[in-house]
Design an enzyme around this catalytic site. Structure first.
Site, mmCIF file in Angstrom:
data_model
loop_
_atom_site.group_PDB
_atom_site.id
_atom_site.type_symbol
_atom_site.label_atom_id
_atom_site.label_comp_id
_atom_site.label_asym_id
_atom_site.label_seq_id
_atom_site.Cartn_x
_atom_site.Cartn_y
_atom_site.Cartn_z
ATOM 1 N N SER A 61 0.836 -1.197 0.000
ATOM 2 C CA SER A 61 0.000 0.000 0.000
ATOM 3 C C SER A 61 0.873 1.251 0.000
ATOM 4 O O SER A 61 2.042 1.215 0.418
ATOM 5 C CB SER A 61 -0.915 0.014 1.222
ATOM 6 N N CYS B 238 -2.459 -4.564 -8.352
ATOM 7 C CA CYS B 238 -2.117 -3.144 -8.386
ATOM 8 C C CYS B 238 -2.261 -2.568 -9.790
ATOM 9 O O CYS B 238 -2.278 -1.350 -9.963
ATOM 10 C CB CYS B 238 -0.706 -2.907 -7.864
#
Length: 499
Positions: free
Chosen positions: A226, A281
């Site tokens: 993240s 992602c």
């Protein structure tokens, strides 16, 4: 109950911290293993092992190091089915998607077989009177990678293959959610001929991460996860004098121009938005049709496709589109963001929140969700959802569509679907995002190019895999040499200049 320890010095070792994390089967919600969480003392022991082994490995010529990766690639092919099954059991991916995860890492290993060429330095003969100058690329020493749950095979290989090919030893701290495949990869590297201590796997949580970031003998750290954690890892690692390449979150937009093939665009969005339950992602999470006619035509095609998605456990066969999310917490978070999108006024055209899988009621399954009329101020637009949710943001024209990804804080990937070459070329030139697809929804570069996002999707100066990886895992030494001719000219006190 299976217990997973660490892989240090070429063998499995049990954890000694007394701390463990549960490893779940996402399809059933059942605990299938316990993984040891390393203390900083255990991490330090692995680093010392790696530091002791590294000089002899670096002294091997690059071709011999490359031969280990050649054998490793053969072993990955041999064990593909076993690796994919273990990956799917802990992550929840379908078997074909798990094999894709492994193959994308394998391709980087193949690229790294070319390390002897990539590690060549430069040479200048006659830089001055009797002076030659040359540069060498040398390994850093002990380096480390902190890798995420969503690609437990690919991203570890993106990190350790170039690092090891360049002559470093490597400490891998994989995700504790799906730790089995990284351990299996370490076993295969030993079988391929890698000396003990060059690749060590230390399982753990934040305590192990902080140990990696603070250890004085770890010279570089690669991270994927993240954005908030990427920023933390980057700042702490660099403050401790380490090299760092840290890749964070994403909000990938796909622009659909009015001249695009709408069926092709819809199919691309389904695969890119819902594959792997959106836990990528590089997933497309925002579709931007240009003009009302294009938007209506796109929604007409998307709704039945999302409703027809086949969801199930990896054991249900190769025609399953996606499986469960990785944890109960991930499922709750994604559902909460969908709830928030409804509250903020977006149109939930397909609602997958109440999906249940017969026989797997305790699994972390969720149906596909499709939002229309999403605006820039909504949470579902601003935040990375990391689930099977696609948001449609309607744009009046090309400039308005272009501004959306340009102004978003993330800059990982983007795509445009159009038949017009001028529009595509303008988009590729102007967009401030690291990876761009033209009629390609997930533009992940092949192994011989580099992977990396811009803005808050990436921290550091060099990307993953490709030539950048060898630049990151080596440092340049430049040598200036002069062999005396026998003439005695006396001392020089002026700084040398080119004569």
């Amino acid at each position: 109950m299976k217990t997973i320890g660490h892989f240090i010095g070429g063998k499995h070792v049990e954890g000694t911290s007394g701390r463990f994390a549960d490893v779940y089967n996402p399809a059933t919600g059942e605990v299938q293993a316990k993984v040891a969480l390393a203390s900083q003392a255990e991490l330090r022991a692995a680093v010392e092992n790696a530091a002791a082994a590294q000089p002899a490995w670096a002294a091997q010529n690059p071709q011999k190091r490359a031969r280990v990766l050649m054998k490793f690639v053969d072993l990955l092919h041999r064990d593909m089915d076993k690796l994919a099954e273990a990956l799917s059991r802990e992550h929840g991916k379908t078997i074909p998607d798990a094999k894709g995860d492994i193959i994308r890492g394998l391709e980087v290993a193949e690229f790294c077989i070319g390390a002897p060429h990539l590690l060549k330095g430069e040479f200048t003969e006659g830089a001055g009177p009797g002076i030659d100058m040359y540069s060498m690329r040398q390994p850093l020493g002990v380096v480390a990678g902190i890798t995420p749950f969503n690609f437990p095979a690919m991203i570890p290989m993106w990190k350790f293959c170039p690092a090891i090919a360049a002559g470093n030893s490597f400490i891998l701290k994989p995700s504790e959610r799906d730790p089995s495949v990284p351990m299996m990869l370490a076993e295969l590297m030993i079988e391929a001929g890698l000396p003990a201590g060059i690749l060590n796997v230390v399982n753990g949580d934040k305590e192990a991460v902080d140990g990696v970031l603070d250890d004085p003998d770890i010279m570089a750290v690669g991270f994927v996860g993240s954005t908030s954690i990427a920023a933390y890892v980057y700042s702490r690692a660099t403050a401790n004098g380490k090299r760092a390449q840290c890749f964070g979150g994403a909000k990938n937009h796909m622009i659909i121009m009015p001249d695009a093939d709408m069926d092709q665009a819809a199919d691309a969005l389904i695969g890119a938005g819902y594959g792997a339950a959106g836990e990528r992602c590089m997933a497309i999470s925002v579709a931007v049709p240009v003009g009302e006619e294009a938007a209506n035509a796109l929604m007409k095609r998307l709704i039945p496709r999302v409703e027809a998605l086949k969801i199930g456990p990896y054991t249900a066969g190769n025609d399953v589109d996606f499986g469960p999310l990785v944890t109960a917490q991930a499922l709750a978070r994604v559902k909460g963001l969908v709830d928030q999108g409804v509250k903020e006024g977006a149109t939930l055209a397909v609602d997958g929140r109440n999906f249940t899988m017969q026989g797997y009621e305790n699994g972390y399954f969720m149906g596909g969700c499709l939002f229309d009329n999403v605006t820039k101020d909504m949470s579902i637009y601003k935040e990375e959802i990391f689930g099977p949710v696609l948001s449609v943001v309607r744009a009046k024209d090309y400039d308005e569509a272009l501004e959306l990804p340009m102004s978003h804080e993330y800059g990982n990937g983007t795509a445009i679907f159009t038949r017009d070459g001028d529009t595509a070329r303008d988009f590729a030139s102007r967009i401030n995002i690291g990876m761009v697809g033209i009629n390609v929804p997930i533009p992940v570069p092949l192994a011989y190019h580099t992977f990396g996002g811009w803005k808050k999707s990436g921290f550091g100066d060099l990307n993953q895999h490709g030539p950048d990886a060898f630049r990151f895992y080596t440092r340049t030494k430049t040598v200036t040499s002069r062999w005396p001719s026998g003439l005695k000219d006396g001392a020089e006190f002026v700084i040398p200049t080119m004569k």
